[in-house]
Design a protein around this motif. Structure first.
Motif: not given
Length: 617
Positions: A461-462, A468-470, A503-504, A521-525
């Protein structure tokens, strides 16, 4: 019907109306009087209560006292020694300042004030019985300081008295109040007696061991044993105190103490920031535990927004929110499987040093033991893919002291052979695997137990969060834009925070006064309810000036992905693979909890093991 004439209210009725705002129950009286004692530089405060405070509430202190000529003024409305002009009101440093407490309390009780100033030859007493004093102060015997007796509370307002609860319930309110006050001022001694029996005894605590002892007596030793000590400073703000590890979470928000410039408050902005800092590591609907002190320049906070002074308003609310959130989140992320349990956290800027901590045991239920299955080895190459190549290589190529790999390297030892305890890392070296669920390891202190699935779940997870942050949040356009009807305020917030949405991974267009279109929308959502998510985020922006709603939703998806891709129970690992997992845990933020807030490891020291088997008795 003719209009009634406007007339001036009599002073006694004015005081009783003010008492309705300030004096809710005996605990409210105690709060106002204890705050006055603290403002008077008291070093010891004794509280005596009878019948929950309905019959008697006596507060005695050793503070500066009240001079003879100021006693009548002290019980008159809007008379105070703590502010002089508007400039003082804009930077209040004292706990009390309105000048309404004593006259309001005196208007609904039989009150006796006995006080001796430090330079006075003897004390003076002033009596009130539901109205302004009828006589001048009289000489009395009393040491330096002040004693205020409040008898028969609400004797002249029986309707208010009927709303008071049982004596035991009222006393618990007072006990909680004294506890909060004792946590705010370690340099002051507090005692509380109810019907002649001691309830709280908290001597002054000047040293760190004495403070820990007071914390243990007020909140329990488990809180002290499983807390991080916080001390961070940046941008004119300082945060100090204690925050409990996520494994010490509570079923209710009953152990949350926040003080701003020494004043106990309930602030929505600060509480939301703290809660959000814990969001990623708390188990289900659990609540964090903390005792935190925020110091801020007095002119940056308005304490004059509520009669009881329980609420405040920040001039730079977003700055305070970000400081609290980032400081506490960084402290939690930097906890590592190392001792001691209480450690310091550096400020968010410049980049802080590492935080030393360890995850303690928890009462959370561990997985049920599965039925035996056929052992299935996990190849070292697969372990490298799961845990990272560097972790696998470290486990195979380095010994306990960092020496080159040899024929007796720990990663190649048989599971039954225990390595020496002297140079072991925090989580030690693997000895065996229990029922395909737990890793047993030995470190310098004793035995370490690791839930391998929960630990690897956090590692994966981390790693995904860092990636994702990168790389940023990938977004995709919608074939049919989603129409969202909002209020004018929400539409304005959408335009004001357009950059944050972008940004999100969201793209919003305002196509009308009350209409938004969600185009990306974000791909993950992609399967989430875009309309509800936008509404929730706008609500957060309006309430707190920021929103972590989308990040929390993304983290939830990543958590599910991490859970599915982590090593499962009943998977038999070799010793090198187990050691690779342990080394990776030592480098992973929040490794003390899985994605759902369950503990990933616990430890038993040699003395604890000895006690289990009654050794030395």
């Amino acid at each position: 019907m003719s209009a009634r004439r406007i007339q001036q209210l009599p002073p006694q009725l004015v005081n009783q109306i003010a008492a309705g705002e300030i004096v809710e129950r005996p605990a409210s009286v105690a709060k106002e009087l204890i705050e006055n004692s603290l403002d008077a530089n008291a070093r010891r405060i004794d509280i005596e209560v009878e019948l929950g405070g309905k019959r008697l509430l006596r507060i005695r202190d050793d503070g500066d006292g009240i001079p003879y000529d100021q006693l009548p003024l002290a019980v008159s409305r809007h008379a105070t020694s703590k502010i002089r002009d508007l400039a003082d009101l804009e930077k209040v440093r004292s706990l009390g300042f309105r000048g309404e407490a004593l006259p309001s309390i005196g208007s609904v009780s039989r009150m006796l004030i006995t006080s001796r100033a430090r330079d006075a030859e003897h004390a003076w007493a002033l009596r009130l019985e539901g109205r302004s004093p009828d006589a001048d102060p009289e000489p009395a015997a009393h040491p330096v300081g002040t004693t205020i007796e409040v008898r028969d509370l609400f004797f002249n307002t029986p309707a208010r008295r009927k709303f008071l609860r049982t004596d035991g319930t009222i006393c618990r309110y007072i006990q909680e109040l004294v506890k909060r006050m004792a946590l705010s001022r370690f340099d002051v001694g507090f005692s509380l007696r109810h019907n002649g029996k001691p309830v709280v005894q908290a001597p002054a605590a000047e040293s760190d061991p004495a403070r820990d002892k007071r914390l243990s007596s007020l909140l329990g030793s488990a809180f002290v044993e499983q807390a991080l000590r916080v001390d961070a400073e940046a941008t004119g703000l300082r945060l100090s105190g204690w925050m409990a590890l996520p494994t010490y979470s509570r079923s209710q928000a009953d152990l949350q103490y926040l003080y701003i410039n020494g004043r106990m408050v309930k602030d929505r902005v600060a509480t939301h920031a703290i809660r959000r800092a814990y969001h990623d590591v708390l188990f289900k609907d659990r609540h964090p535990a903390y005792v935190l002190y925020l110091d801020i320049e007095p002119e940056q906070v308005d304490v004059n927004v509520h009669p009881t002074k329980h609420e405040v308003r920040f001039r730079e609310g977003r700055l305070v929110y970000d400081f609290l959130f980032r400081t506490l989140k960084r402290a939690l992320e930097q906890t590592r499987p190392e001792a001691p349990a209480i450690a310091s956290v550096a400020p968010p800027a410049p980049r802080p040093e590492g935080v030393l901590s360890h995850s303690a045991g928890s009462s959370s239920a561990l997985p049920q033991r599965p039925s035996p299955t056929t052992p299935m080895s996990l190849p070292l190459q697969e372990a490298r893919m799961l845990y990272g190549e560097s972790a696998g290589e470290r486990a195979q190529q380095s010994g306990p002291a960092g020496s080159p790999a040899t024929a007796t390297d720990w990663s190649h030892r048989p599971a039954a052979e225990a390595p020496p305890a002297g140079a072991a890392p925090p989580l030690g070296y693997a000895l065996a695997q229990l029922h395909g669920i737990y890793i047993l390891a030995q470190n310098a202190e004793g035995l370490v137990l690791v839930d391998m699935h929960a630990a690897h779940e956090r590692i994966v997870y981390e790693r995904m969060k860092k990636q994702l942050q990168t790389d940023g949040v990938a977004s995709q356009p919608l074939l049919v834009p989603v129409r969202v009807e909002v209020s004018l305020q929400e539409a304005g917030a959408a335009e004001e925070h357009a950059e944050a949405f972008s940004t999100l991974g969201f793209e919003l267009d305002r196509v009308g006064p009350n209409v938004l279109l969600v185009r990306r929308v974000p791909v993950l959502l992609k399967d989430a309810d875009a309309e509800q998510l936008v509404r929730d985020m706008l609500s957060d922006f309006l309430a707190n000036g920021s929103s972590g709603r989308l990040q929390e939703a993304i983290n939830h998806v990543l958590g599910d992905m991490g859970c599915r891709s982590s090593v499962r129970a009943n998977r038999r690992l070799t010793v090198p693979e187990m050691n690779a997992l342990l080394r990776e845990m030592e480098q992973t933020p929040n490794s003390g909890q899985c994605n759902h807030g369950r503990p990933t490891w616990t430890a038993l020291s040699i003395p604890e093991l000895d006690r289990l088997f009654l050794r030395g008795r």
